[in-house]
Design a protein around this motif. Structure first.
Motif, PDB file in Angstrom:
ATOM      1  N   UNK A  63      39.834  15.260   6.373  1.00 14.87           N
ATOM      2  CA  UNK A  63      40.221  15.422   4.971  1.00 14.87           C
ATOM      3  C   UNK A  63      40.956  14.194   4.438  1.00 14.87           C
ATOM      4  N   UNK A  64      41.878  13.645   5.213  1.00 17.69           N
ATOM      5  CA  UNK A  64      42.649  12.494   4.766  1.00 17.69           C
ATOM      6  C   UNK A  64      41.788  11.236   4.623  1.00 17.69           C
ATOM      7  N   UNK A  65      40.856  11.038   5.538  1.00 16.12           N
ATOM      8  CA  UNK A  65      39.988   9.863   5.458  1.00 16.12           C
ATOM      9  C   UNK A  65      39.051   9.940   4.258  1.00 16.12           C
ATOM     10  N   UNK A  66      38.553  11.124   3.942  1.00 16.98           N
ATOM     11  CA  UNK A  66      37.666  11.241   2.784  1.00 16.98           C
ATOM     12  C   UNK A  66      38.435  11.054   1.488  1.00 16.98           C
ATOM     13  N   UNK A  67      39.680  11.463   1.461  1.00 13.93           N
ATOM     14  CA  UNK A  67      40.517  11.176   0.287  1.00 13.93           C
ATOM     15  C   UNK A  67      40.714   9.669   0.160  1.00 13.93           C
ATOM     16  N   UNK A  68      40.976   9.003   1.295  1.00 18.69           N
ATOM     17  CA  UNK A  68      41.154   7.550   1.286  1.00 18.69           C
ATOM     18  C   UNK A  68      39.883   6.833   0.813  1.00 18.69           C
ATOM     19  N   UNK A  69      38.708   7.400   1.132  1.00 22.83           N
ATOM     20  CA  UNK A  69      37.435   6.800   0.710  1.00 22.83           C
ATOM     21  C   UNK A  69      37.153   7.014  -0.776  1.00 22.83           C
ATOM     22  N   UNK A  70      37.912   7.884  -1.433  1.00 22.53           N
ATOM     23  CA  UNK A  70      37.728   8.115  -2.864  1.00 22.53           C
ATOM     24  C   UNK A  70      37.159   9.469  -3.222  1.00 22.53           C
ATOM     25  N   UNK A  71      37.015  10.368  -2.249  1.00 26.25           N
ATOM     26  CA  UNK A  71      36.474  11.701  -2.500  1.00 26.25           C
ATOM     27  C   UNK A  71      37.604  12.683  -2.785  1.00 26.25           C
TER      28      UNK A  71
END
Length: 85
Positions: A63-71
């Protein structure tokens, strides 16, 4: 019934079709739709899964990585069944 995923990527709301035949989960589907290579991400996720004491660590990383990617707001779209009259 066809499944769909709604998500926000770089402040744009989008909806895509989803099938378990093509993708393991909704995160991989949205990344493919945006042309993002997940090979390094999946390798790191696998390492976390092997070393973490709880399965929640893997979920939190994803979840945190996808937020970092812009999702944002990645979720399945609920389809209302037509009422029978």
């Amino acid at each position: 019934m066809a499944r769909q995923i709604s998500y926000t990527y770089n402040k744009q709301n989008k909806v895509i079709n989803f099938s378990y035949d093509k993708h393991r989960d909704m995160y991989e589907a949205v990344a493919e739709a945006e042309g993002i290579d997940l090979s390094r991400f999946l390798a790191m996720e696998q390492q976390i899964a092997m070393t973490a004491k709880h399965s929640s660590a893997t979920k939190n990383f994803r979840q945190q990585e996808f937020i970092r990617m812009g999702f944002k707001n990645i979720a399945f779209v609920r389809q209302e069944e037509p009422s029978k009259k």
